[in-house]
Scaffold this active site. Sequence first.
Site, PDB file in Angstrom:
ATOM      1  N   HIS A   1     -26.017 -10.285 -28.102  1.00 11.46           N
ATOM      2  CA  HIS A   1     -25.218 -11.172 -27.245  1.00 11.46           C
ATOM      3  C   HIS A   1     -24.429 -10.447 -26.167  1.00 11.46           C
ATOM      4  O   HIS A   1     -23.540 -11.045 -25.548  1.00 11.46           O
ATOM      5  CB  HIS A   1     -24.213 -11.951 -28.108  1.00 11.46           C
ATOM      6  CG  HIS A   1     -24.849 -12.912 -29.069  1.00 11.46           C
ATOM      7  ND1 HIS A   1     -25.616 -13.969 -28.661  1.00 11.46           N
ATOM      8  CD2 HIS A   1     -24.817 -12.962 -30.425  1.00 11.46           C
ATOM      9  CE1 HIS A   1     -26.033 -14.637 -29.727  1.00 11.46           C
ATOM     10  NE2 HIS A   1     -25.568 -14.051 -30.803  1.00 11.46           N
TER      11      HIS A   1
ATOM     12  N   GLU B   1     -26.872  -5.728 -35.433  1.00 10.03           N
ATOM     13  CA  GLU B   1     -27.002  -7.091 -35.945  1.00 10.03           C
ATOM     14  C   GLU B   1     -27.650  -7.930 -34.855  1.00 10.03           C
ATOM     15  O   GLU B   1     -27.037  -8.207 -33.824  1.00 10.03           O
ATOM     16  CB  GLU B   1     -25.638  -7.693 -36.286  1.00 10.03           C
ATOM     17  CG  GLU B   1     -25.768  -9.119 -36.804  1.00 10.03           C
ATOM     18  CD  GLU B   1     -24.567 -10.024 -36.514  1.00 10.03           C
ATOM     19  OE1 GLU B   1     -24.455 -11.063 -37.171  1.00 10.03           O
ATOM     20  OE2 GLU B   1     -23.749  -9.695 -35.628  1.00 10.03           O
TER      21      GLU B   1
ATOM     22  N   ASN C   1     -19.081  -6.937 -28.396  1.00 12.55           N
ATOM     23  CA  ASN C   1     -19.254  -8.143 -27.591  1.00 12.55           C
ATOM     24  C   ASN C   1     -17.959  -8.739 -27.071  1.00 12.55           C
ATOM     25  O   ASN C   1     -17.930  -9.305 -25.992  1.00 12.55           O
ATOM     26  CB  ASN C   1     -20.008  -9.200 -28.415  1.00 12.55           C
ATOM     27  CG  ASN C   1     -20.250 -10.464 -27.630  1.00 12.55           C
ATOM     28  OD1 ASN C   1     -21.005 -10.469 -26.664  1.00 12.55           O
ATOM     29  ND2 ASN C   1     -19.568 -11.553 -28.012  1.00 12.55           N
TER      30      ASN C   1
ATOM     31  N   ASP D   1     -22.058  -5.027 -34.078  1.00 10.77           N
ATOM     32  CA  ASP D   1     -21.908  -6.465 -34.282  1.00 10.77           C
ATOM     33  C   ASP D   1     -22.481  -7.231 -33.088  1.00 10.77           C
ATOM     34  O   ASP D   1     -22.331  -6.809 -31.939  1.00 10.77           O
ATOM     35  CB  ASP D   1     -20.407  -6.768 -34.439  1.00 10.77           C
ATOM     36  CG  ASP D   1     -20.139  -8.237 -34.702  1.00 10.77           C
ATOM     37  OD1 ASP D   1     -20.651  -8.764 -35.701  1.00 10.77           O
ATOM     38  OD2 ASP D   1     -19.416  -8.855 -33.891  1.00 10.77           O
TER      39      ASP D   1
ATOM     40  N   ASP E   1     -15.385 -12.874 -24.659  1.00  9.53           N
ATOM     41  CA  ASP E   1     -16.448 -11.881 -24.436  1.00  9.53           C
ATOM     42  C   ASP E   1     -16.023 -10.868 -23.384  1.00  9.53           C
ATOM     43  O   ASP E   1     -15.446 -11.230 -22.351  1.00  9.53           O
ATOM     44  CB  ASP E   1     -17.729 -12.572 -23.943  1.00  9.53           C
ATOM     45  CG  ASP E   1     -18.556 -13.114 -25.089  1.00  9.53           C
ATOM     46  OD1 ASP E   1     -17.974 -13.714 -26.014  1.00  9.53           O
ATOM     47  OD2 ASP E   1     -19.801 -12.945 -25.050  1.00  9.53           O
TER      48      ASP E   1
END
Length: 537
Positions: free
Chosen positions: A232, A269, A141, A228, A197
């Site tokens: 997102h 995740e 991310n 991870d 990001d």
Amino acid sequence: MPVVSLNMMKRWILLFWFISVLSACVRVGTETTPVPATESTSQAWWRNAVFYEIFVRSFYDTDGDGIGDFNGITQKLDYLKQLGINAIWLMPIHPSPSYHGYDVTDNYAVNPQYGTLEVFKHFLAEAHKSGIHVIMDLVLNHTSNRHPFFVDALKGPTSKYYDWYIWSNTQKGSNWHQVTGATPKFYFGLFCDCMPDLNYNNPEVTAEMLKVTNFWLNDIGIDGFRVDAAKHLIEEGDKVENTPATHEWLKGFYTAYKRQNPQAYTVGEVYGAGSSIVKSYTGNQLDQVFNFEMASGFIGGASGGSNSGINSALKFSLQDMPDFNFATFLTNHDQNRVISVFNGELGKAKVAATMLLTSPGTPFIYYGEEIGMSGVKPDEDIRSPMQWSNQANAGFTVGRPWRMPNKDYTFVNVSAQQSDPESLFNHYRALIALRHEHPALRSEKINLLSTNNPGVYAVLRTSENEIILVIVNLTGETVSDYALTLEEGVLTKSSYRAESLFGGGQAEGLNGNGGFSSYKPFEMLSPYGSYIIQLIP
Ligand code: CA
């Protein structure tokens, strides 16, 4: 019923597989007899795995600098083999300005505090020799704000890396961080200003990260990744999680890493996900995703002394993901340690472990959970040094530890528990061994039993050749008022004898004829007792 339909599906798949292999043999004119798929070979390696999550910094220090290292894990492989795990997830191992490592400054290198790349490869080779697969955190991310890409991007639109990050001329919210003297003035960092990001709408970023996965899978030889913050990856407008663009990106990612190594495994995740969200990510995006709904069920069952939460979590899974192809756990490095959630009650830790290790899904154990290491936030205290012995610094280091171990290490430690047959360590060890020994305990087939007592959890676990009954007394009281009922036609024989695999005692057999009712294999269930019995026709 899911169990029946799965069985049917499996048989159809087997039949089609058999026919196609047979016809292939005919085509090439050989007389090869196809080997029938067995329960173990028809499944990917991770479906038979028991994972152990390690924070390298806190596991074992071999050079006295107070920081755990790769050699430390290599030295403790015998301990992990004794525990019985056969796969390891390493939290980030790359260079990073932080202690936790989730803000990476070089995806192709290892943190020099943990050792060199050669030392890492030695650890990997030793783990593989022991039959242990190794995966590591892949932080897609974001990068560190000190990553050379981001430092260069700060030069503005002239930088090659400018469009690798996400910029704005205006302050659009708390996730936007101001840069002094730069144009534009703000960048997006969902978690903090320290983690800008990456912009996955830019194909160059995707190509770079696939270069990273290829490096670790094929040049170094690791077995996969824990992805991870998988939900997102790509924001759409105000939506910062589970966007269609993120799902689309992951589909391309899946194809790419499977091309790099068809045996590579990813576990995502997706914080808070239950079975329905898990389902939306698995199959063609990630191999598995952590199921937080199941985790809450295990923990709620143990802490509240009631089967209602875990029974609903299992029902949701039977409905949404009857193949249970997801990862299970109690707590991870972002949550208060499970024994602390249980206020130190060992009995609760034991029943939670029993449910975790006898359920479908691939179980993950957070280092130290197996000895009941305590810890509540701040984060450093849920990631404290492993408690190996009652020696100074819990036997973690001969130097000055990067973080002091819990004060309870004098009695909560590996050394003390290895020699105590009633310890939490030996509870985990016995259950992991049973899971490896009995395909039924790791299969996807599960039937929830009605127990006539909310304090008693009971499930039937089956595989092609085994029927195993798991009974757990979730309460701190002796229970005699319970009766097990199974309405579904899983048991095909008229009578079964019961052989105790765990929890001791002579269990009563039962009459089958499809299901059963009012079955009491034991008169009494002891406080926080776990019982595993095999039903043999
Ligand atoms: Ca060290």
